[in-house]
Write an enzyme that holds these catalytic residues in place. Structure first.
Site, PDB file in Angstrom:
ATOM      1  N   CYS A   1      -2.543   2.924   9.229  1.00 44.96           N
ATOM      2  CA  CYS A   1      -3.567   1.973   8.776  1.00 44.96           C
ATOM      3  C   CYS A   1      -4.773   1.958   9.713  1.00 44.96           C
ATOM      4  O   CYS A   1      -5.883   1.646   9.291  1.00 44.96           O
ATOM      5  CB  CYS A   1      -2.996   0.558   8.696  1.00 44.96           C
ATOM      6  SG  CYS A   1      -1.608   0.377   7.590  1.00 44.96           S
TER       7      CYS A   1
ATOM      8  N   HIS B   1       0.865  -1.189   0.000  1.00 46.26           N
ATOM      9  CA  HIS B   1       0.000   0.000   0.000  1.00 46.26           C
ATOM     10  C   HIS B   1       0.902   1.240   0.000  1.00 46.26           C
ATOM     11  O   HIS B   1       1.954   1.239   0.651  1.00 46.26           O
ATOM     12  CB  HIS B   1      -0.838   0.078   1.285  1.00 46.26           C
ATOM     13  CG  HIS B   1      -2.135  -0.660   1.259  1.00 46.26           C
ATOM     14  ND1 HIS B   1      -2.666  -1.270   2.378  1.00 46.26           N
ATOM     15  CD2 HIS B   1      -3.063  -0.855   0.268  1.00 46.26           C
ATOM     16  CE1 HIS B   1      -3.836  -1.819   2.074  1.00 46.26           C
ATOM     17  NE2 HIS B   1      -4.090  -1.583   0.803  1.00 46.26           N
TER      18      HIS B   1
HETATM   19  N1  ARG Z   1      -3.999  -7.116   6.627  1.00 46.50           N
HETATM   20  C1  ARG Z   1      -4.387  -5.898   5.986  1.00 46.50           C
HETATM   21  C2  ARG Z   1      -4.319  -6.076   4.486  1.00 46.50           C
HETATM   22  O1  ARG Z   1      -3.419  -6.728   4.005  1.00 46.50           O
HETATM   23  C3  ARG Z   1      -3.520  -4.770   6.439  1.00 46.50           C
HETATM   24  C4  ARG Z   1      -3.929  -3.438   5.925  1.00 46.50           C
HETATM   25  C5  ARG Z   1      -2.999  -2.358   6.282  1.00 46.50           C
HETATM   26  N2  ARG Z   1      -3.547  -1.088   5.983  1.00 46.50           N
HETATM   27  C6  ARG Z   1      -2.924  -0.083   5.384  1.00 46.50           C
HETATM   28  N3  ARG Z   1      -3.529   1.072   5.291  1.00 46.50           N
HETATM   29  N4  ARG Z   1      -1.754  -0.251   4.823  1.00 46.50           N
HETATM   30  O2  ARG Z   1      -5.145  -5.588   3.759  1.00 46.50           O
END
Ligand code: ARG
Length: 273
Positions: free
Chosen positions: A266, A170
């Site tokens: 997150c 991300h």
């Molecule tokens: N386990 C989640 C996923 O893989 C973690 C999300 C993390 N969020 C973020 N904004 N980077 O989607």
């Protein structure tokens, strides 16, 4: 000399990790064979909420739903700018129902401009709002077609950025907006394709350039109010460079949530009015 900084009060949407778990693996940080300590995750999350409140920010809460172990990561549920809510559409079926829970919350809380997206996008996970534009990640989760969709709905020019390292799947794991009035950012260049690195260098020649250690300790998954930069406490390498620029780093321990592949940012969706 470090320039003077000013904090502005913010409003965040958070979701308690009551049902947090690692039951599937959709990013390289998630290991479903290792047990998760939910009371510890909860205590760390409450501490983060306390930090925001003590800095004068408002924290709204989304009700956690059983069966959605990643719901604590509210940043993925939408992108909000000028009170307009660009909804999310998740790449993985395991997280799909979270999008609707977010949209319902916004509808119930007086947000009149809601957009249900056509293309996959994981909210602020891949969209970063600066004063002049929307930086938009792609490559792992968010469909590039959603970049144009977001531009149309939010009325902000989108700068697409190609993510190249699966550890930083991300945008908010590789780049943070430190000052959203002055377009000041920190980022980790190797997380991006060569062309996108060049784009970032042109647009943000004075950016704080993070190291691999900063990035792998989730140091860029931070939240700034213009003065205080709330970041995982393990990302100590960033404290000095942030202070040199006049920011005040505020370290918090959310290590249990790192098992899901996410950290401070997150867990915090900014509600921009
Ligand atoms: N386990 C989640 C996923 O893989 C973690 C999300 C993390 N969020 C973020 N904004 N980077 O989607």
């Amino acid at each position: 000399m470090a320039r003077s900084r000013r904090a502005t009060p913010r409003r965040y949407l958070m979701c308690p990790p009551a049902h947090f778990d690692v039951t599937y693996s959709i990013n390289p940080w998630m290991d479903p064979t290792k047990p998760v300590d939910v009371p510890l995750a909860m205590a760390q999350w409450e501490q983060l909420r306390e930090v925001y409140r003590s800095l004068g920010h408002t924290v709204e809460e989304l009700e956690p739903l059983p069966g959605l172990p990643d719901m604590v990561f509210t940043a993925n549920g939408a992108t909000v700018a000028d009170g307009r809510v660009f909804g999310a559409r998740f790449a993985h079926p395991q997280r799909e129902p979270e999008a609707e829970a977010h949209l319902e919350w916004f509808a119930e809380h007086g947000f009149a401009h809601l957009h249900v997206p056509v293309h996959i996008n994981e909210g602020e996970g891949d969209f970063a709002v600066t004063a002049s534009c929307l930086l938009a990640g792609r490559g792992f989760r968010t469909n590039p077609l959603s970049h144009g969709e977001a531009q149309e709905f939010l009325g902000r020019p989108v700068i697409g950025l190609e993510l190249a390292d699966p550890r930083f799947y991300h945008l908010d794991l590789a780049l943070v907006v430190l000052d959203d009035d002055e377009d000041e950012i920190a980022y980790y260049p190797p997380a991006f394709s060569p062309g996108s690195r060049e784009v970032l260098r042109r647009l943000f020649p004075d950016a704080l350039v993070a190291t691999e250690e900063d990035a792998t300790s989730f140091g860029l998954n931070a939240v700034s109010d213009g003065l205080h930069v709330v970041l995982p406490q393990a990302a100590g390498g960033l404290y000095g460079p942030l202070r040199e620029r006049g920011f005040e780093p505020v370290g918090v321990d959310v290590s249990e949530l790192h098992r899901g592949g996410g950290s401070v940012k997150c867990c915090s969706l900014e509600l921009r009015s």
